[in-house]
Enzyme design. Structure first.
Site: not given
Ligand code: SAH
Length: 204
Positions: A51
């Site tokens: 993000s």
């Molecule tokens: N906070 C992260 C942002 C990652 S993007 C960072 O700092 O890099 C969001 C993430 O949510 C993705 O990796 C995606 O695979 C995950 N995601 C989506 N649905 C999900 C779920 N039901 N449970 C766990 N992770 C999930």
């Protein structure tokens, strides 16, 4: 980066300190290192993104809601590369972070290992189910947006706790939502438009 965030309206000193304490370039591919301190989301593999720093700051500021001390237990949905989990470790006593994609769960583990953050717990699983073993949570933060806030999240939220998450609204676009559990029940507020990857069920 922190000075720009402050100039952009982030005023919670603990949030600014937390963002200042975590080197974002450690969490992106070497080809993207020169963009690591710009206010932009970046690819982290498997079609997911880290993000924007301003969005990370905004969401954690909403989670903290001006509290004097650290948050208690925090649940993060969507570990991704582990960057936000590292930032959260500076404002919370314990961080439970769930990722549904094994490849990213493993990558986050690798990225976080040298930082030695004993209060960050990485879990592989479906975050739509929350993580009951760590409940109740003072705060729940999601980095992926679905059509609704899953019931497991509100069930696992402590009284006085807050959820900050993207959610698809009636107009079909995503907005940031804050849900508070008060003595009298849940109070939901819809805030500005955001762009997050979709919340998906199951693990892969
Ligand atoms: N906070 C992260 C942002 C990652 S993007 C960072 O700092 O890099 C969001 C993430 O949510 C993705 O990796 C995606 O695979 C995950 N995601 C989506 N649905 C999900 C779920 N039901 N449970 C766990 N992770 C999930």
């Amino acid at each position: 980066m922190v000075q720009r965030l402050a100039a952009g309206g982030v005023s919670d000193p603990q949030v600014l300190a937390a963002l200042g304490a975590v080197e974002r370039h450690r969490f992106v591919d070497s080809a993207l290192v020169n963009q690591a301190y710009e206010d932009t989301s970046l690819p982290i593999g498997l079609a997911q993104t880290i993000s924007k720093p301003s969005v990370v700051a905004r969401m954690i500021e909403l989670l903290r809601n001006g509290a004097a001390g650290p948050l208690g237990r925090v649940l993060e949905i969507g570990t991704g590369c582990g960057y936000q989990a590292a930032v959260l470790s500076h404002v919370a006593r314990e961080v439970y972070s769930i990722e549904r994609l094994r490849g990213l769960h493993d990558k986050a583990r690798e990225n976080l290992r040298p930082l030695r953050l004993p209060n960050v717990h990485l879990l592989l699983g479906d975050g739509m189910l929350g993580y009951a073993r760590g409940a109740p949570y003072a705060a729940i933060i999601a980095a992926a947006g679905g059509e609704a806030i899953p019931a497991a999240w509100t069930d696992q939220l402590a009284v006085g706790g807050r959820i900050v998450a993207p959610m698809v609204t009636a107009s079909g676009t995503q907005a940031l939502v804050v849900v508070e559990r008060t003595e009298r029940g849940l109070v939901q507020k819809l805030l500005e438009a955001v762009h997050f990857v979709p919340l998906k069920s199951g693990i892969a």
